[in-house]
Design a protein around this motif. Sequence first.
Motif, short mmCIF file in Angstrom:
data_model
loop_
_atom_site.label_atom_id
_atom_site.label_comp_id
_atom_site.label_asym_id
_atom_site.label_seq_id
_atom_site.Cartn_x
_atom_site.Cartn_y
_atom_site.Cartn_z
N TYR A 46 0.84 -1.21 0.00
CA TYR A 46 0.00 0.00 0.00
C TYR A 46 0.88 1.25 0.00
O TYR A 46 0.57 2.25 -0.63
CB TYR A 46 -0.93 0.01 1.23
CG TYR A 46 -2.19 -0.79 1.01
CD1 TYR A 46 -2.13 -2.07 0.46
CD2 TYR A 46 -3.44 -0.28 1.33
CE1 TYR A 46 -3.27 -2.81 0.25
CE2 TYR A 46 -4.59 -1.02 1.11
CZ TYR A 46 -4.50 -2.28 0.58
OH TYR A 46 -5.63 -3.02 0.36
N TYR A 50 0.88 4.14 -2.77
CA TYR A 50 0.54 5.51 -2.39
C TYR A 50 1.65 6.47 -2.84
O TYR A 50 1.38 7.56 -3.34
CB TYR A 50 0.33 5.56 -0.87
CG TYR A 50 0.17 6.95 -0.33
CD1 TYR A 50 -1.00 7.68 -0.60
CD2 TYR A 50 1.18 7.55 0.42
CE1 TYR A 50 -1.13 8.97 -0.12
CE2 TYR A 50 1.04 8.83 0.89
CZ TYR A 50 -0.11 9.55 0.62
OH TYR A 50 -0.24 10.84 1.08
N VAL A 63 -5.73 5.79 -5.29
CA VAL A 63 -4.88 6.01 -4.10
C VAL A 63 -4.45 4.66 -3.51
O VAL A 63 -3.37 4.55 -2.93
CB VAL A 63 -5.65 6.84 -3.05
CG1 VAL A 63 -4.78 7.16 -1.87
CG2 VAL A 63 -6.18 8.12 -3.67
N LEU A 64 -5.30 3.66 -3.66
CA LEU A 64 -5.00 2.34 -3.10
C LEU A 64 -5.01 1.30 -4.22
O LEU A 64 -5.73 1.45 -5.21
CB LEU A 64 -6.09 1.92 -2.10
CG LEU A 64 -6.30 2.79 -0.87
CD1 LEU A 64 -7.49 2.26 -0.08
CD2 LEU A 64 -5.06 2.73 0.00
#
Length: 235
Positions: A46, A50, A63-64
């Motif tokens: 993650y 990011y 974003v993820l």
Amino acid sequence: MPLKTWPDMAEACLATPIGLRLQRWRARLVDPLARRLAGQGWIGEYWRFYQAWRADPKGIGAVLPSSPALAAAITRDIGAATGPVIELGSGTGVFTRALRARGVPEETLALVEMDAGFAQRLRRDFPHAQVCCLDAARLAGDPLFYGRGAGAVVCGLPLLNMPLRQQVGILRGAFSQLRAGGAFYLFTYGPRCPVPRRVLDRLGLRATKRQTVMLNVPPAHVWKLTRRRTARNVL
Ligand SMILES: C[S@@+](CC[C@H](N)C(=O)[O-])C[C@H]1O[C@@H](n2cnc3c(N)ncnc32)[C@H](O)[C@@H]1O
């Protein structure tokens, strides 16, 4: 300017006073911890995603990374018998792992990823797959599997952030690699197919909505594109 896409909205939220405060808090507390954990398990994954999004929000487009539920949905028609599979925009490899779990051999996977950092990591995680660090719009030309047409393309690209010309280039390239009867799977966060009707008509393609996945941030829809049977086929 109207905020049309998910990265636009996320950027706008980060620019508000609360967003700026959260960013300062993240820089002081979360970043050092995340740097330590980077490379380990899902937190590292993650974190890398990011960081890539921060460097290029439009190019990454989320974003993820996608959730396992979305990965299961977008790969649900694909199995060991599908034949070679091309993945566009593999990122941290969420869909790649789902394809492997469905029995697709690593040797029959081509992973097309423009981000050099992601591509390097994909080569390490999937050493027997073909990892191509290039713009997916440049796929036409050399067959990826020595003339053996692919059975499916799984697309993780942020198509809505791309100009129409690039979208058309990506579809032309991908369908030039797909054998007759092959399908192109993609996902989007909006309610409609991200490929506009006039592009589908121009390329002789049919779009079918396959599934809505609520267990993803944000919820997403999976679409399947195939060549129209009756239309004069351009692809
Ligand atoms: C929304 S992320 C999806 C990543 C992963 N498939 C997932 O679902 O978590 C989009 C990915 O497409 C890659 N990408 C964007 N434009 C590209 C292009 N023109 N050619 C190849 N890859 C591209 C980005 O670097 C990023 O890894």
